[in-house]
Design an enzyme around this catalytic site. Structure first.
Site, PDB file in Angstrom:
ATOM      1  N   SER A 254       0.843  -1.190   0.000  1.00 53.06           N
ATOM      2  CA  SER A 254       0.000   0.000   0.000  1.00 53.06           C
ATOM      3  C   SER A 254       0.879   1.241   0.000  1.00 53.06           C
ATOM      4  CB  SER A 254      -0.898   0.005   1.235  1.00 53.06           C
ATOM      5  OG  SER A 254      -0.100   0.274   2.369  1.00 53.06           O
ATOM      6  N   LYS A 255       0.230   2.381  -0.020  1.00 51.26           N
ATOM      7  CA  LYS A 255       0.929   3.662  -0.090  1.00 51.26           C
ATOM      8  C   LYS A 255       2.030   3.792   0.970  1.00 51.26           C
ATOM      9  CE  LYS A 255      -1.396   6.961  -2.803  1.00 51.26           C
ATOM     10  NZ  LYS A 255      -0.671   6.386  -3.938  1.00 51.26           N
ATOM     11  N   ARG A 256       1.794   3.150   2.111  1.00 48.21           N
ATOM     12  CA  ARG A 256       2.794   3.225   3.177  1.00 48.21           C
ATOM     13  C   ARG A 256       4.156   2.723   2.704  1.00 48.21           C
ATOM     14  NH1 ARG A 256       2.517  -0.313   6.894  1.00 48.21           N
ATOM     15  NH2 ARG A 256       0.965  -1.588   5.857  1.00 48.21           N
ATOM     16  N   GLY A 258       5.459   3.128  -0.209  1.00 51.19           N
ATOM     17  CA  GLY A 258       6.064   3.940  -1.274  1.00 51.19           C
ATOM     18  C   GLY A 258       5.137   3.997  -2.466  1.00 51.19           C
TER      19      GLY A 258
END
Ligand code: GLU
Length: 501
Positions: A254-256, A258
């Site tokens: 996920s966005k966490r 990168g």
């Protein structure tokens, strides 16, 4: 099987393309190309999202960038169109009518709140929180009464509630689902739009898809899909659920972690062929230790049998390493074509290159080729080739430029370079080494301050080669400027620090 394989990539038009989606598209493409089959692109926009031209462009752009083409789709048409689900509503309605007519689906009048409330009670009792089937056996009068209340029904599919459903998956083997745990899913919403389950089953059949290759997250949905196919008298396609892609901490990517959209990788300076290679190795391997493989090699070695079921980890360091390997292997002349737009974008070079300027750029690119891992590295790490407007990294200042002896070294370099008859790698090297000898220091004590002054960094390619690629007057001006600033203690701290190659 060879000329009958039909796979499909069925993204929802969310406005971005997650690397997981790109991965699914790639594996469908690989399988179809391997077997001389057909790739169908279908847009699944029956949920909240309706496809917009922008959202479609993101999908087309991501696939095209990766070099994944399709044989049928919304933009090119084909014999099984339309390829956008919101344009196929009457087909879903038809299937629903058949199912309802045969007693295999039924109208449900429960509101979402009522369903949720009853689910909570089931949860509290430790029961599986499925739809409890309240509307499955309503009489005609009960239905009329509910409609008279102003309730509008959705349609639910009557699943089997006994026995098992077995998904015979090409990657996961037989996966057994207990039918008693599964409630009756909604297949047609009040709005008249189908849900994913119905649309996917109807379309995969209508589009004659032979192999459904998709993310493992969809494996549990297959229980419903198999039963819907049976109810509709549709043959089962083959299923292959690709392993999940996890971040380095082994949670869902996920966005966490990168960048998660394929466009971000494009913007970060990845080469599409490296990304293609990298994605292909998530959940698949050629059966040996090789990691750098061409598209053709991947196609010819690919098989569903050699896909793993264990989740694979998206290792960014490996992606970067692989991109660097691709950049190293490229002919400098070819790499220039890729790097040039990045330099233009950064305002470092003109868009139209004269043959001489291009030749020069090839040399610059070649000199940096061993070190650059991404295309975006060039406008930063190689900035000093294009402009004297660079920062002095803090490391360059503290190690060399703030030293008391440095202005003198730079003055000596200026004088020696000025005196050269010719400006090329060898003459420059002789001059630099000459100063070291004269002053009784190691060559490094001259080379490092020179690099720090002329490039602002402490690391980089061969100093003699890089100087030779710069204009001599420019080098002299840089040396003088730095000597002056160093002498006056006026070297400004860098804002973006220590990023050099
Ligand atoms: N639209 C679905 C998705 O984006 C596709 C599911 C499928 O391949 O069946 O996940």
């Amino acid at each position: 099987m060879s000329d009958q394989v039909r796979t499909r990539f069925a993204p929802s038009p969310t406005g971005s393309m997650h690397v997981g989606n790109a991965h699914t598209a790639l594996f469908n493409w690989l399988f179809a190309r391997k077997h001389g089959g057909t790739v169908v692109l279908r847009i699944e926009d029956t949920d909240e999202l309706r496809s917009t031209p922008e959202a479609l462009d993101v999908i087309y752009g991501g696939l095209t960038w990766l070099g994944i083409d399709w044989d049928e789709g919304p933009d090119i048409g084909g014999p099984c169109g339309p390829y956008v689900q919101s344009e196929r509503l009457e087909r879903y309605q038809e299937a629903v009518n058949t199912l309802v007519g045969e007693g295999k689906a039924y109208p449900c009048y429960c509101t979402p709140e009522e369903v949720e409330e009853r689910r909570q009670i089931m949860r509290a009792k430790g029961l599986p929180p499925k739809y409890d089937g309240k509307c499955s056996s309503l009489t005609e009068q009960e239905r009329e009464a509910l409609e008279a209340e102003g309730r509008e029904p959705c349609i639910r599919f009557a699943m089997k509630h006994t026995g098992n459903t077995v998904v015979n998956d090409r990657i996961h083997g037989d996966v057994v689902y207990d039918n008693s745990l599964c409630g009756d899913p909604v297949i047609l919403k009040q709005s008249g739009f189908p849900t994913y389950h119905l649309a996917v089953v109807v379309d995969d059949d209508a589009m004659r898809i032979t192999h459904i290759i998709r993310g493992a997250g969809h494996l549990p949905n297959t229980q419903t899909h198999l039963q819907l196919q049976e109810a509709l008298g549709i043959p089962h396609p083959e299923y292959a659920h690709l392993p999940l892609i996890l971040g380095e901490d082994r949670t869902k990517l996920s966005k966490r972690h990168g960048a998660v959209s394929i466009t971000e990788y494009q913007d970060l300076g990845y080469l599409p062929e490296a990304m293609f290679n990298f994605l292909s190795l998530l959940g698949w391997s050629p059966g040996d230790e090789r990691e750098i493989l061409s598209r053709d090699e991947i196609v010819s070695l690919f098989s569903l049998a050699s896909c793993n079921k264990a989740p694979s980890v998206f290792d960014l360091k490996k992606a970067e390493w692989m991109n660097g390997e691709y950049m190293k292997q490229m002919e400098p002349g070819q790499l220039v074509g890729r790097v040039h737009p990045w330099l233009v974008e950064a305002g470092l070079i003109e868009e139209e290159l004269t043959p001489e300027r291009r030749e020069w750029l090839v040399k610059v690119v070649e000199l940096m080729q061993e070190r650059a891992k991404l295309l975006s590295t060039y406008p930063t790490w190689a900035r000093y080739f294009f402009t004297a407007d660079y920062e002095y990294e803090n490391r360059a200042r503290s190690k060399w430029l703030d030293k008391e002896s440095t202005p003198d070294v730079l003055d000596r370099l200026t004088a020696a370079f000025e005196a050269l008859d010719e400006w090329h790698v060898q003459t420059i090297e002789v001059a630099v080494r000459g100063i070291a000898e004269e002053t009784g220091v190691s060559a490094g004590k001259i080379i490092h301050p020179c690099r720090a002054a002329v490039t602002g960094t402490t690391i980089g390619p061969s100093l003699f080669h890089l100087l030779a690629l710069l204009d001599r007057d420019d080098v002299l001006a840089r040396l003088r400027r730095t000597a002056e600033l160093s002498r006056q203690g006026k070297l400004a701290p860098a804002t973006d620090n220590d990023g050099g190659a």
